[in-house]
Design a protein around this motif. Structure first.
Motif, short mmCIF file in Angstrom:
data_model
loop_
_atom_site.label_atom_id
_atom_site.label_comp_id
_atom_site.label_asym_id
_atom_site.label_seq_id
_atom_site.Cartn_x
_atom_site.Cartn_y
_atom_site.Cartn_z
N PRO A 140 0.81 -1.23 0.00
CA PRO A 140 0.00 0.00 0.00
C PRO A 140 0.84 1.28 0.00
CG PRO A 140 -0.84 -1.57 1.60
CD PRO A 140 0.47 -2.12 1.08
N ILE A 141 0.45 2.21 -0.79
CA ILE A 141 0.99 3.56 -0.97
C ILE A 141 2.47 3.56 -1.36
CG2 ILE A 141 1.34 5.83 0.09
CD1 ILE A 141 -1.10 5.14 1.89
N VAL A 142 3.33 3.05 -0.51
CA VAL A 142 4.77 3.09 -0.77
C VAL A 142 5.13 2.31 -2.03
CG1 VAL A 142 7.03 2.44 0.17
CG2 VAL A 142 5.29 3.38 1.67
N GLY A 143 4.49 1.18 -2.25
CA GLY A 143 4.79 0.35 -3.40
C GLY A 143 4.54 1.06 -4.71
N ILE A 144 3.42 1.75 -4.81
CA ILE A 144 3.10 2.49 -6.03
C ILE A 144 4.10 3.61 -6.23
CG2 ILE A 144 1.40 4.04 -7.08
CD1 ILE A 144 0.63 1.11 -7.30
N LEU A 177 7.31 2.14 -7.51
CA LEU A 177 7.17 1.72 -8.90
C LEU A 177 7.17 2.94 -9.84
CD1 LEU A 177 6.94 -0.87 -10.52
CD2 LEU A 177 4.47 -0.61 -10.46
N ILE A 178 6.49 4.01 -9.46
CA ILE A 178 6.52 5.23 -10.28
C ILE A 178 7.95 5.76 -10.38
CG2 ILE A 178 5.81 7.66 -10.36
CD1 ILE A 178 3.09 6.72 -9.24
N TYR A 179 8.68 5.73 -9.26
CA TYR A 179 10.08 6.16 -9.28
C TYR A 179 10.88 5.32 -10.27
CZ TYR A 179 14.89 6.80 -7.78
OH TYR A 179 16.24 7.04 -7.76
#
Length: 127
Positions: free
Chosen positions: A92-96, A99-101
């Motif tokens: 949750p939150i951090v994973g996205i 991934l965007i980074y």
């Protein structure tokens, strides 16, 4: 539009590398198509599902799942990361955010274990 079509032509190809341009244009056009289909669903009064998806938008989302995962994996390969990093999106939150980074980072120069750099001319000539 060529970048969008290129991803669809590699529908379930999880090997190789994809440029940032290919990933982001595919993502942009997919979002625009989803938005347009959502509007069409509303205008046509088609039934909606639990999250407010209309029939056309839901069908498009199902169609685009595999190419989307494949282009994410190829984008990770472009940075010499294994495709298993895509699973970080389920944190949750951090994973996205992570991934965007990864998706905005530039390619690793030269060839890597996943193939030649798609940004560099490898000297091949096709007719």
């Amino acid at each position: 539009m060529d970048w969008y079509i290129a991803v669809l032509k590699k529908y379930a190809q999880f090997n190789g590398r994809s440029r940032r341009k290919e990933f982001w244009f595919f993502t942009l056009i997919s979002a625009l198509v989803s938005l347009a289909l959502g509007v069409a669903d509303s205008v046509l009064g088609l039934p909606t599902f639990g999250d407010g998806y209309g029939l056309l938008a839901a069908l498009y989302s199902l169609f685009i799942v595999i190419p989307n995962i494949a282009v994410i994996v190829r984008r990770l390969h472009d940075q010499d990361r294994t495709g298993w990093w895509a699973l970080i999106m389920f944190v949750p939150i951090v994973g996205i955010l992570v991934l965007i980074y990864f998706m905005v980072q530039d390619s690793k120069p030269g060839d890597n274990r996943f193939g030649p750099n798609p940004k560099q001319d490898n000297g091949s000539f096709t007719v």
